[in-house]
Design a protein around this motif. Structure first.
Motif, PDB file in Angstrom:
ATOM      1  N   LEU A  11     -48.390 -58.574   5.615  1.00  0.00           N
ATOM      2  CA  LEU A  11     -47.879 -57.256   5.987  1.00  0.00           C
ATOM      3  C   LEU A  11     -46.749 -57.380   7.006  1.00  0.00           C
ATOM      4  N   GLN A  12     -46.933 -58.239   7.990  1.00  0.00           N
ATOM      5  CA  GLN A  12     -45.901 -58.449   9.008  1.00  0.00           C
ATOM      6  C   GLN A  12     -44.640 -59.080   8.408  1.00  0.00           C
ATOM      7  N   GLU A  25     -50.887 -53.599   2.569  1.00  0.00           N
ATOM      8  CA  GLU A  25     -51.221 -55.019   2.380  1.00  0.00           C
ATOM      9  C   GLU A  25     -52.372 -55.339   3.317  1.00  0.00           C
ATOM     10  N   ARG A  50     -52.846 -59.310   7.199  1.00  0.00           N
ATOM     11  CA  ARG A  50     -51.979 -58.959   8.326  1.00  0.00           C
ATOM     12  C   ARG A  50     -50.685 -59.758   8.348  1.00  0.00           C
ATOM     13  N   VAL A 100     -40.713 -47.176   8.554  1.00  0.00           N
ATOM     14  CA  VAL A 100     -41.532 -48.128   7.817  1.00  0.00           C
ATOM     15  C   VAL A 100     -42.929 -48.099   8.434  1.00  0.00           C
ATOM     16  N   GLU A 101     -43.899 -47.674   7.637  1.00  0.00           N
ATOM     17  CA  GLU A 101     -45.287 -47.566   8.082  1.00  0.00           C
ATOM     18  C   GLU A 101     -46.097 -48.683   7.438  1.00  0.00           C
ATOM     19  N   GLU A 102     -46.700 -49.534   8.245  1.00  0.00           N
ATOM     20  CA  GLU A 102     -47.506 -50.641   7.747  1.00  0.00           C
ATOM     21  C   GLU A 102     -48.982 -50.253   7.773  1.00  0.00           C
ATOM     22  N   CYS A 103     -49.642 -50.402   6.623  1.00  0.00           N
ATOM     23  CA  CYS A 103     -51.055 -50.033   6.492  1.00  0.00           C
ATOM     24  C   CYS A 103     -51.829 -51.223   5.935  1.00  0.00           C
ATOM     25  N   GLU A 104     -53.018 -51.463   6.485  1.00  0.00           N
ATOM     26  CA  GLU A 104     -53.837 -52.587   6.046  1.00  0.00           C
ATOM     27  C   GLU A 104     -54.859 -52.208   4.977  1.00  0.00           C
ATOM     28  N   VAL A 151     -46.021 -49.386   3.417  1.00  0.00           N
ATOM     29  CA  VAL A 151     -46.336 -50.730   2.940  1.00  0.00           C
ATOM     30  C   VAL A 151     -47.841 -50.935   3.109  1.00  0.00           C
ATOM     31  N   GLY A 207     -42.787 -56.347   6.613  1.00  0.00           N
ATOM     32  CA  GLY A 207     -42.169 -55.514   7.642  1.00  0.00           C
ATOM     33  C   GLY A 207     -40.935 -56.164   8.246  1.00  0.00           C
TER      34      GLY A 207
END
Length: 160
Positions: free
Chosen positions: A16-17, A10, A13, A32-36, A8, A20
């Motif tokens: 993105l959260q 976004e 922040r 699930v990998e969150e990337c900024e 993901v 998630g």
């Protein structure tokens, strides 16, 4: 068993959260990998590939610093390591031109406008991951609780 990852991307922040949080039910079965940023996503994706795992789905915002979501998805589409990776544009600011470019040059599989509905997002993720697993020939049984049963059973019916 190889891990199947959802990336993901976004730059805001809190958004993105929220994404998630909507995908939390998938964690444990899928990573699930969150990337900024797209640069962070590029690093994460390269590491996943080095580990021999799968990038099953990339969910990207469009408007971000340094590189747009569409530009990044085009880059991924051209990379043979990620043939079959599903791509979703989740954005509120894509222009008509951006959308056409995403379809024609990145072969996106899904477009969802912000604000999104949690159920639509989850159903889309299920559908896209089901197609990914079936097309890659991955054993679907460990993922059965999270897959789109209509797509799965239709595919199984055609192969018997």
């Amino acid at each position: 068993m190889e891990k199947i990852n959802i990336i993901v991307i976004e730059d805001q922040r809190e958004v993105l959260q929220a994404i998630g949080k909507d995908l939390i039910a998938l964690e444990g079965t899928f990573m699930v990998e969150e990337c900024e940023s797209t640069s962070e996503a590029r690093d994460v994706i390269s590491e996943i590939d080095r580990n021999g795992d799968y990038v099953g789905l990339i969910i990207s915002d469009q408007v971000m610093p340094n590189q747009t979501g569409v530009e990044f998805l085009i880059e991924i589409h051209k990379d043979p390591r990620f043939a079959g990776t599903r791509k979703m544009l989740l954005t509120g600011l894509a222009t008509h031109h951006d959308t056409i470019e995403a379809i024609n040059k990145a072969s996106i599989d899904k477009y969802i406008s912000k604000p999104w509905k949690k159920q639509e997002l989850l159903q889309s993720v299920q559908s896209l991951l089901t197609h990914f697993i079936l097309e890659k020939g991955i054993d679907y049984r460990p993922y059965l609780n999270f897959l789109d049963k209509t797509i799965l059973f239709e595919k199984l019916r055609k192969t018997t």
